[in-house]
Write a protein that holds these residues in place. Sequence first.
Motif, PDB file in Angstrom:
ATOM      1  N   UNK A  12       0.827  -1.208   0.000  1.00 41.13           N
ATOM      2  CA  UNK A  12       0.000   0.000   0.000  1.00 41.13           C
ATOM      3  C   UNK A  12       0.862   1.259   0.000  1.00 41.13           C
ATOM      4  N   UNK A  13       2.009   1.216   0.692  1.00 44.66           N
ATOM      5  CA  UNK A  13       2.915   2.364   0.678  1.00 44.66           C
ATOM      6  C   UNK A  13       3.478   2.586  -0.723  1.00 44.66           C
ATOM      7  N   UNK A  14       3.863   1.477  -1.378  1.00 46.97           N
ATOM      8  CA  UNK A  14       4.370   1.583  -2.748  1.00 46.97           C
ATOM      9  C   UNK A  14       3.274   2.094  -3.673  1.00 46.97           C
ATOM     10  N   UNK A  15       2.060   1.598  -3.477  1.00 48.61           N
ATOM     11  CA  UNK A  15       0.932   2.036  -4.306  1.00 48.61           C
ATOM     12  C   UNK A  15       0.700   3.547  -4.157  1.00 48.61           C
ATOM     13  N   UNK A  16       0.845   4.042  -2.915  1.00 48.44           N
ATOM     14  CA  UNK A  16       0.624   5.476  -2.678  1.00 48.44           C
ATOM     15  C   UNK A  16       1.681   6.340  -3.361  1.00 48.44           C
ATOM     16  N   UNK A  17       2.866   5.752  -3.622  1.00 53.11           N
ATOM     17  CA  UNK A  17       3.933   6.490  -4.307  1.00 53.11           C
ATOM     18  C   UNK A  17       3.753   6.493  -5.825  1.00 53.11           C
ATOM     19  N   UNK A  18       2.774   5.715  -6.287  1.00 49.25           N
ATOM     20  CA  UNK A  18       2.446   5.647  -7.721  1.00 49.25           C
ATOM     21  C   UNK A  18       3.672   5.271  -8.559  1.00 49.25           C
ATOM     22  N   UNK A  19       4.320   4.171  -8.152  1.00 49.62           N
ATOM     23  CA  UNK A  19       5.528   3.729  -8.851  1.00 49.62           C
ATOM     24  C   UNK A  19       5.240   2.760  -9.984  1.00 49.62           C
ATOM     25  N   UNK A  20       3.968   2.505 -10.233  1.00 49.58           N
ATOM     26  CA  UNK A  20       3.629   1.645 -11.363  1.00 49.58           C
ATOM     27  C   UNK A  20       3.080   0.303 -10.936  1.00 49.58           C
ATOM     28  N   UNK A  21       2.116  -0.192 -11.737  1.00 51.56           N
ATOM     29  CA  UNK A  21       1.470  -1.466 -11.421  1.00 51.56           C
ATOM     30  C   UNK A  21       2.417  -2.653 -11.556  1.00 51.56           C
ATOM     31  N   UNK A  22       3.392  -2.561 -12.470  1.00 50.33           N
ATOM     32  CA  UNK A  22       4.318  -3.680 -12.661  1.00 50.33           C
ATOM     33  C   UNK A  22       5.093  -3.971 -11.383  1.00 50.33           C
TER      34      UNK A  22
END
Length: 308
Positions: free
Chosen positions: A203-213
Amino acid sequence: MRLQEVYAICQDVQSSWCDLAFEEKKGPGNITYYKLSNADRVRRLLHDLEQITSLSANIEEVRKTSVGFTQPTIEINVDLRAKNNLTAEYHQLLNKVITITQLFESLNYSQNVNGIDIKMPPQLSLSDFSKCTKDLNTIFSNCPLFSQTDNTITLSAVDVGSIWLSFVIGGAAIATVLNMVAALVDKAVSIRSHYLTTKEQVEKVRSLKLGNDMIERMEKDFETVGKKLIEAHSEELCKQYDIQNPEDFERMKNSLNLLTDWMSKGMEVYASIKSPDEIKSVFPPIETQLLSIDKIALLGEHNSNSEE
């Protein structure tokens, strides 16, 4: 709070109840006041009872008679009027405790000594409730921990205050079976903790919008690690209880996986309330097992994906 806890607390408090013990004292100006000489015991009784919300108002009335009830370093000294009020409120509280225990006893309300209590996950649909009980039956029937003993694990009661299922353990080696249940629960809590930590990281990575891959790769890696954890913990349990059959190892993995999934949805497992302290102590405590609704929802994404 479930009914069993209310009953158990009232039983314990009633058996250890003490009358108020006052010492008459003289203050400045030769004014008479009364010191509660067994204040610590009375404070402990009130502390034990405050878990029962229906008694909160009565407990508050007792405590209002002296600031010493909320500040343990202060002596409880009262004048005659406050002494009479304290005595009346304290006796009224005792009467309510006695009424509660008498009500349970009149209903022949039984308390399980040799068993476990399972708190069902919150907000279960009827279909999910049915699946949960079916999976519990699979765990108790097929897990090699329990099939290697002559003991039985049977449903004995349903309690409220959320939904609780009580199971009684029959047979000779009751303590051994309870320790086995605790060991399985402890492993499930450990695996669930991994799932929760990894979900929070995703969820933290998702919040950074680093990509779905990147998120997909992380989820696949975490899922792989989760499966490895189940295998590792299953191996530990098999080694601990000398289980060597490969088929039993697979049954162990399945049981641990089922229990982990339901505990990720909010299930909690404890020794029954009246179990000896040495048995209760081997089960993960409530602060370890309890999950907030938000964390259950986060873990629910894993459960949904794993069932597809």
